[in-house]
Design a protein around this motif. Structure first.
Motif, PDB file in Angstrom:
ATOM      1  N   LYS A 258       0.890  -1.343   0.218  1.00 58.16           N
ATOM      2  CA  LYS A 258       0.006  -0.199  -0.031  1.00 58.16           C
ATOM      3  C   LYS A 258       0.821   1.232  -0.117  1.00 58.16           C
ATOM      4  O   LYS A 258       0.538   2.064  -0.610  1.00 58.16           O
ATOM      5  CB  LYS A 258      -0.967  -0.115   1.178  1.00 58.16           C
ATOM      6  N   ALA A 259       1.906   1.309   0.866  1.00 56.45           N
ATOM      7  CA  ALA A 259       2.703   2.314   0.787  1.00 56.45           C
ATOM      8  C   ALA A 259       3.591   2.673  -0.315  1.00 56.45           C
ATOM      9  O   ALA A 259       3.807   3.883  -0.807  1.00 56.45           O
ATOM     10  CB  ALA A 259       3.684   2.317   2.138  1.00 56.45           C
ATOM     11  N   ALA A 260       4.006   1.490  -1.106  1.00 57.02           N
ATOM     12  CA  ALA A 260       4.566   1.645  -2.481  1.00 57.02           C
ATOM     13  C   ALA A 260       3.602   2.135  -3.381  1.00 57.02           C
ATOM     14  O   ALA A 260       4.209   2.962  -4.231  1.00 57.02           O
ATOM     15  CB  ALA A 260       5.312   0.434  -2.544  1.00 57.02           C
ATOM     16  N   ALA A 261       2.391   1.757  -3.372  1.00 58.22           N
ATOM     17  CA  ALA A 261       1.617   2.318  -4.432  1.00 58.22           C
ATOM     18  C   ALA A 261       1.418   3.723  -4.101  1.00 58.22           C
ATOM     19  O   ALA A 261       1.440   4.550  -5.117  1.00 58.22           O
ATOM     20  CB  ALA A 261       0.141   1.580  -4.375  1.00 58.22           C
ATOM     21  N   VAL A 262       1.136   4.215  -2.961  1.00 54.96           N
ATOM     22  CA  VAL A 262       0.989   5.624  -2.725  1.00 54.96           C
ATOM     23  C   VAL A 262       2.049   6.544  -3.074  1.00 54.96           C
ATOM     24  O   VAL A 262       2.119   7.444  -3.741  1.00 54.96           O
ATOM     25  CB  VAL A 262       0.497   5.746  -1.377  1.00 54.96           C
TER      26      VAL A 262
ATOM     27  N   TYR B 145       8.038   0.692   0.315  1.00 47.17           N
ATOM     28  CA  TYR B 145       7.689  -0.696   0.624  1.00 47.17           C
ATOM     29  C   TYR B 145       8.575  -1.118   1.710  1.00 47.17           C
ATOM     30  O   TYR B 145       7.921  -1.783   2.799  1.00 47.17           O
ATOM     31  CB  TYR B 145       7.988  -1.405  -0.727  1.00 47.17           C
ATOM     32  N   PHE B 146       9.723  -1.247   1.685  1.00 47.96           N
ATOM     33  CA  PHE B 146      10.820  -1.823   2.495  1.00 47.96           C
ATOM     34  C   PHE B 146      10.439  -1.109   4.060  1.00 47.96           C
ATOM     35  O   PHE B 146      10.571  -1.814   5.012  1.00 47.96           O
ATOM     36  CB  PHE B 146      11.927  -1.859   2.232  1.00 47.96           C
ATOM     37  N   VAL B 147      10.473   0.108   4.031  1.00 49.08           N
ATOM     38  CA  VAL B 147      10.439   0.958   5.303  1.00 49.08           C
ATOM     39  C   VAL B 147       9.293   0.614   6.046  1.00 49.08           C
ATOM     40  O   VAL B 147       8.977  -0.076   7.177  1.00 49.08           O
ATOM     41  CB  VAL B 147      10.739   2.429   5.063  1.00 49.08           C
TER      42      VAL B 147
END
Length: 85
Positions: free
Chosen positions: A29-33, A65-67
């Motif tokens: 979700k964070a990577a998409a945003v 993504y990783f964070v």
């Protein structure tokens, strides 16, 4: 210290799988945003979409993504360790 049984090992394995799955979902979700947030200003300019800008958008999404995945997995592990104590 409680004896190690097959049931306790299965329970810990299930908990670890659930924690890692939650981390993957949160990271995606964070990577998409982050990808959209980095790509919108890049695409909206009237200039050509060059390689450097696309690499920056990809790096921002990968970093997010990783964070977020790491923070989510660590938070779940911390929560579960307090539950066991």
């Amino acid at each position: 210290m409680a004896p190690v049984t097959l049931a306790s090992i299965d329970q810990k394995l299930a908990m670890a799988k659930r924690c890692s799955h939650e981390g993957v979902v949160a990271g995606a979700k964070a990577a998409a945003v982050a990808g959209v947030a980095a790509a919108v200003p890049t695409v909206s300019t009237k200039q050509h979409f060059n390689t450097l800008r696309s690499m920056l958008a990809d790096a921002a999404a990968g970093l997010a993504y990783f964070v977020v995945a790491d923070k989510t997995v660590l938070a779940q592990a911390r929560k579960n360790s307090f539950k066991d104590a």
